[in-house]
Design an enzyme around this catalytic site. Structure first.
Site, PDB file in Angstrom:
ATOM      1  N   ASP A 279       3.653   6.482  -7.658  1.00  0.00           N
ATOM      2  CA  ASP A 279       4.884   6.233  -6.906  1.00  0.00           C
ATOM      3  C   ASP A 279       6.143   6.236  -7.751  1.00  0.00           C
ATOM      4  O   ASP A 279       7.242   6.174  -7.202  1.00  0.00           O
ATOM      5  CB  ASP A 279       4.774   4.884  -6.180  1.00  0.00           C
ATOM      6  CG  ASP A 279       3.803   4.971  -5.039  1.00  0.00           C
ATOM      7  OD1 ASP A 279       3.801   6.016  -4.369  1.00  0.00           O
ATOM      8  OD2 ASP A 279       3.046   4.018  -4.822  1.00  0.00           O
TER       9      ASP A 279
ATOM     10  N   HIS B 292      -1.356  -0.495 -12.028  1.00  0.00           N
ATOM     11  CA  HIS B 292      -2.272  -0.116 -10.945  1.00  0.00           C
ATOM     12  C   HIS B 292      -3.510  -0.995 -11.022  1.00  0.00           C
ATOM     13  O   HIS B 292      -3.964  -1.315 -12.116  1.00  0.00           O
ATOM     14  CB  HIS B 292      -2.671   1.362 -11.080  1.00  0.00           C
ATOM     15  CG  HIS B 292      -3.226   1.936  -9.818  1.00  0.00           C
ATOM     16  ND1 HIS B 292      -4.530   1.779  -9.437  1.00  0.00           N
ATOM     17  CD2 HIS B 292      -2.625   2.636  -8.817  1.00  0.00           C
ATOM     18  CE1 HIS B 292      -4.709   2.380  -8.276  1.00  0.00           C
ATOM     19  NE2 HIS B 292      -3.572   2.899  -7.873  1.00  0.00           N
TER      20      HIS B 292
ATOM     21  N   HIS C  86       0.845  -1.200   0.000  1.00  0.00           N
ATOM     22  CA  HIS C  86       0.000   0.000   0.000  1.00  0.00           C
ATOM     23  C   HIS C  86       0.885   1.257   0.000  1.00  0.00           C
ATOM     24  O   HIS C  86       1.170   1.811  -1.062  1.00  0.00           O
ATOM     25  CB  HIS C  86      -0.924  -0.078   1.216  1.00  0.00           C
ATOM     26  CG  HIS C  86      -2.020   0.936   1.243  1.00  0.00           C
ATOM     27  ND1 HIS C  86      -2.257   1.825   0.237  1.00  0.00           N
ATOM     28  CD2 HIS C  86      -2.966   1.206   2.182  1.00  0.00           C
ATOM     29  CE1 HIS C  86      -3.292   2.579   0.550  1.00  0.00           C
ATOM     30  NE2 HIS C  86      -3.735   2.224   1.729  1.00  0.00           N
TER      31      HIS C  86
HETATM   32  N1  CMC Z   1       5.859  -5.007 -13.794  1.00  0.00           N
HETATM   33  C1  CMC Z   1       5.786  -6.046 -14.627  1.00  0.00           C
HETATM   34  N2  CMC Z   1       4.670  -6.732 -14.898  1.00  0.00           N
HETATM   35  C2  CMC Z   1       3.550  -6.317 -14.273  1.00  0.00           C
HETATM   36  C3  CMC Z   1       3.555  -5.217 -13.379  1.00  0.00           C
HETATM   37  C4  CMC Z   1       4.767  -4.553 -13.163  1.00  0.00           C
HETATM   38  N3  CMC Z   1       4.821  -3.504 -12.337  1.00  0.00           N
HETATM   39  N4  CMC Z   1       2.295  -5.032 -12.912  1.00  0.00           N
HETATM   40  C5  CMC Z   1       1.549  -5.977 -13.485  1.00  0.00           C
HETATM   41  N5  CMC Z   1       2.307  -6.758 -14.304  1.00  0.00           N
HETATM   42  C6  CMC Z   1       1.825  -7.838 -15.160  1.00  0.00           C
HETATM   43  C7  CMC Z   1       1.555  -9.097 -14.362  1.00  0.00           C
HETATM   44  O1  CMC Z   1       2.688  -9.928 -14.301  1.00  0.00           O
HETATM   45  C8  CMC Z   1       0.435  -9.702 -15.156  1.00  0.00           C
HETATM   46  O2  CMC Z   1       0.982 -10.289 -16.316  1.00  0.00           O
HETATM   47  P1  CMC Z   1       0.365 -11.699 -16.889  1.00  0.00           P
HETATM   48  O3  CMC Z   1      -1.034 -11.337 -17.302  1.00  0.00           O
HETATM   49  O4  CMC Z   1       1.266 -12.048 -18.000  1.00  0.00           O
HETATM   50  O5  CMC Z   1       0.390 -12.647 -15.738  1.00  0.00           O
HETATM   51  C9  CMC Z   1      -0.384  -8.498 -15.621  1.00  0.00           C
HETATM   52  O6  CMC Z   1       0.550  -7.427 -15.690  1.00  0.00           O
HETATM   53  C10 CMC Z   1      -1.527  -8.120 -14.680  1.00  0.00           C
HETATM   54  O7  CMC Z   1      -0.994  -7.969 -13.369  1.00  0.00           O
HETATM   55  P2  CMC Z   1      -1.821  -8.142 -12.030  1.00  0.00           P
HETATM   56  O8  CMC Z   1      -0.885  -8.512 -10.929  1.00  0.00           O
HETATM   57  O9  CMC Z   1      -3.007  -9.019 -12.267  1.00  0.00           O
HETATM   58  O10 CMC Z   1      -2.356  -6.683 -11.834  1.00  0.00           O
HETATM   59  P3  CMC Z   1      -2.979  -6.103 -10.482  1.00  0.00           P
HETATM   60  O11 CMC Z   1      -4.016  -5.121 -10.894  1.00  0.00           O
HETATM   61  O12 CMC Z   1      -3.389  -7.172  -9.550  1.00  0.00           O
HETATM   62  O13 CMC Z   1      -1.725  -5.380  -9.829  1.00  0.00           O
HETATM   63  C11 CMC Z   1      -0.259  -3.747  -8.979  1.00  0.00           C
HETATM   64  C12 CMC Z   1      -1.609  -4.022  -9.634  1.00  0.00           C
HETATM   65  C13 CMC Z   1      -0.140  -2.245  -8.683  1.00  0.00           C
HETATM   66  C14 CMC Z   1      -0.167  -4.504  -7.613  1.00  0.00           C
HETATM   67  C15 CMC Z   1       0.859  -4.206  -9.935  1.00  0.00           C
HETATM   68  O14 CMC Z   1       0.765  -3.521 -11.153  1.00  0.00           O
HETATM   69  C16 CMC Z   1       2.251  -4.046  -9.319  1.00  0.00           C
HETATM   70  O15 CMC Z   1       2.709  -4.944  -8.601  1.00  0.00           O
HETATM   71  N6  CMC Z   1       2.946  -2.893  -9.604  1.00  0.00           N
HETATM   72  C17 CMC Z   1       4.236  -2.645  -9.008  1.00  0.00           C
HETATM   73  C18 CMC Z   1       4.068  -2.127  -7.579  1.00  0.00           C
HETATM   74  C19 CMC Z   1       3.591  -0.710  -7.537  1.00  0.00           C
HETATM   75  O16 CMC Z   1       4.096   0.165  -8.237  1.00  0.00           O
HETATM   76  N7  CMC Z   1       2.595  -0.442  -6.665  1.00  0.00           N
HETATM   77  C20 CMC Z   1       2.066   0.921  -6.459  1.00  0.00           C
HETATM   78  C21 CMC Z   1       0.637   1.048  -6.844  1.00  0.00           C
HETATM   79  S1  CMC Z   1       0.117   2.746  -6.839  1.00  0.00           S
HETATM   80  C22 CMC Z   1      -0.083   3.136  -5.161  1.00  0.00           C
HETATM   81  C23 CMC Z   1      -1.477   3.447  -4.748  1.00  0.00           C
HETATM   82  O17 CMC Z   1      -2.227   4.070  -5.487  1.00  0.00           O
HETATM   83  O18 CMC Z   1      -1.850   3.061  -3.617  1.00  0.00           O
END
Ligand code: CMC
Length: 424
Positions: A363, A307, A268
């Site tokens: 971020d 995101h 978070h």
């Molecule tokens: N780098 C590489 N691949 C990614 C990333 C990333 N940062 N984010 C998602 N993917 C890929 C993931 O591997 C998946 O690929 P596949 O379909 O081939 O398996 C696809 O994109 C969908 O990912 P997901 O995990 O289902 O997406 P999510 O919506 O559950 O995750 C997230 C969102 C923010 C947790 C994720 O994008 C992430 O881990 N980002 C990096 C951490 C980060 O920057 N977090 C800050 C969020 S902003 C703060 C706030 O507003 O509170």
């Protein structure tokens, strides 16, 4: 048959039910009537992480993730970041309308006159080890405030609520700065009522022997804008913690401490720190292509990208990037910026990231700005908690005045043992 209804056929019994649809939702309790027999408890929904469950009706913050829209009380975030101060935005979130000039001055005066903390709080913070994490100190000292203001328990009294809101907004930067000063072994700096909200915070953080803090307009505005961008983000993990704890009618200091605890987690409030660690690990612009290939091969993530909600772009990231340019003109460039720009440039043109709708989030650049302002990495979640207090309190107040709300008490699917014989 009414249009705004959903017909459900239970194939277990062959019975059909009609439940109302309001605002694109069905009430979970309307499903309870769906039973196999009289002994059946009734149908529930299973939604770990609340990924498709609306827990409240809200009028505070609107997000359209597909279109990249973020609005506080209907005002686009870009307009607020350009034209308002953080304190005006806090007023907007809490009151529903932007303040006029007189209201703004009065609001700012009220908060400024509540920035001091009881002397005992300093002793309390002194009790932490020299290497205590500032977020742990912040969470504990916010909770400790409830012991100083026992009347805060009267959560049904609107005037009393207002006073506690003012106190929390006024004191949270003081507690945050004191946590930092303690970790540095530096004396605490008292709040200065002549300074603006962000500049007073910078003074409490960084003032040394000078008799008066020498401000910096660019950094003051940059911090104010960062505060605006982080002020609220509707029903995220920490806002939900605030509402959940507040729903038991705990006082606002205890509920805010719980929300801050939720923010502390790396999923978070900790992502901006993870971005800086990643940039440090990459080390140089020339290593970026190799790093991107590793991410594409599933070896780690590109932190600061992607995101859960924004699938087009994060509107906060655009504003932060512009802000970063202005800050670096003032402070000199952060050597990690070149790596960040190269990463962004490659990722935005790479099929892997484009097809998955992965764009820089809030971020990606905020940590670089904080670092340029000499704020250490472990203070990053604290920097998030200061402005988010305005959002938490807005969500808390809305929850308390919403007649639909009850104490938060989810159900479970029990899969454990039953009726075990006690061992002899
Ligand atoms: N780098 C590489 N691949 C990614 C990333 C990333 N940062 N984010 C998602 N993917 C890929 C993931 O591997 C998946 O690929 P596949 O379909 O081939 O398996 C696809 O994109 C969908 O990912 P997901 O995990 O289902 O997406 P999510 O919506 O559950 O995750 C997230 C969102 C923010 C947790 C994720 O994008 C992430 O881990 N980002 C990096 C951490 C980060 O920057 N977090 C800050 C969020 S902003 C703060 C706030 O507003 O509170």
């Amino acid at each position: 048959m009414a249009n705004d209804t959903l017909s459900i056929t239970d194939n277990r019994t062959g019975k059909t039910y009609e439940v109302p649809v309001e605002h694109g939702t069905v009430r979970a309790m309307d499903l309870r009537q769906i039973k196999v027999d009289d002994d059946d408890f009734g149908l529930m929904t299973y939604d770990p992480g609340y990924t498709n469950t609306a827990s409240c009706k809200s009028r505070v913050t609107f997000i359209d993730g597909e279109k990249g829209i973020l609005e506080y009380r209907g005002y686009p975030i870009a307009d607020l970041a350009e034209k308002s101060s953080f304190l005006e935005v806090a007023y907007l979130l809490l009151h529903g309308e932007l303040p006029d000039k007189k209201q703004s001055e009065e609001w700012s005066r009220e908060i400024t006159y509540h920035t001091m903390v009881h002397e005992n709080i300093k002793k309390f913070i002194d009790g932490f080890r020299y290497d205590a994490h500032p977020m742990g100190m912040l969470i504990s000292s916010v909770a400790a405030l409830s012991t100083y203001y026992p009347e805060a328990k009267q959560i049904d009294d609107a005037e009393n609520r207002h006073l506690q809101i003012i106190r929390l907004l006024g004191k949270i930067p003081t507690l945050a700065a004191y946590a930092y000063r303690h970790a540095q072994g530096l004396p605490y700096v008292a709040p200065d009522n002549d300074l603006s909200y962000p500049e007073n915070f910078r003074s409490m953080m960084f003032r040394m022997t000078e008799s008066k803090w020498q401000g910096n307009k660019t950094l003051e505005r940059a911090l104010d804008v960062l505060f605006i961008l982080h002020a609220d983000h509707e029903q995220n993990c920490s806002a939900s913690a605030m509402r959940n704890v507040g729903s038991s009618h705990a006082d606002p200091y205890s509920a805010t401490a719980a929300a801050a605890a939720a923010l502390y987690g790396p999923l978070h409030g900790g992502a901006n720190e993870a971005v800086l660690r990643m940039l440090n690990r990459i080390g140089s612009k020339k290593n970026v292509p190799e790093f991107i290939e590793k991410v594409k091969a599933g070896e780690g993530r590109l932190m600061g990208f992607g995101h859960r909600v924004y699938k087009n772009y994060d509107p906060r990231a655009t504003i932060i990037k512009e802000m970063a340019d202005k800050v670096f003109e003032e402070t000199g460039s952060n050597p990690l910026l070149d790596i960040a720009l190269e990463l962004e440039q490659i990722a935005l043109n790479d099929e892997y990231f484009v097809s998955r709708k992965l764009y820089p989030n809030v971020d990606f650049y905020s940590g670089l700005i904080y670092q340029a302002m000499s704020i250490p990495m472990d203070m990053f979640p604290v920097m998030f908690a200061i402005p988010r207090t305005a959002g938490w309190l807005s969500q808390w107040q809305e929850m308390l005045t919403d007649r639909d709300q009850k104490i938060a008490r989810p159900r479970q699917i029990y899969l454990g043992k039953r009726g075990e014989a006690y061992p002899k």
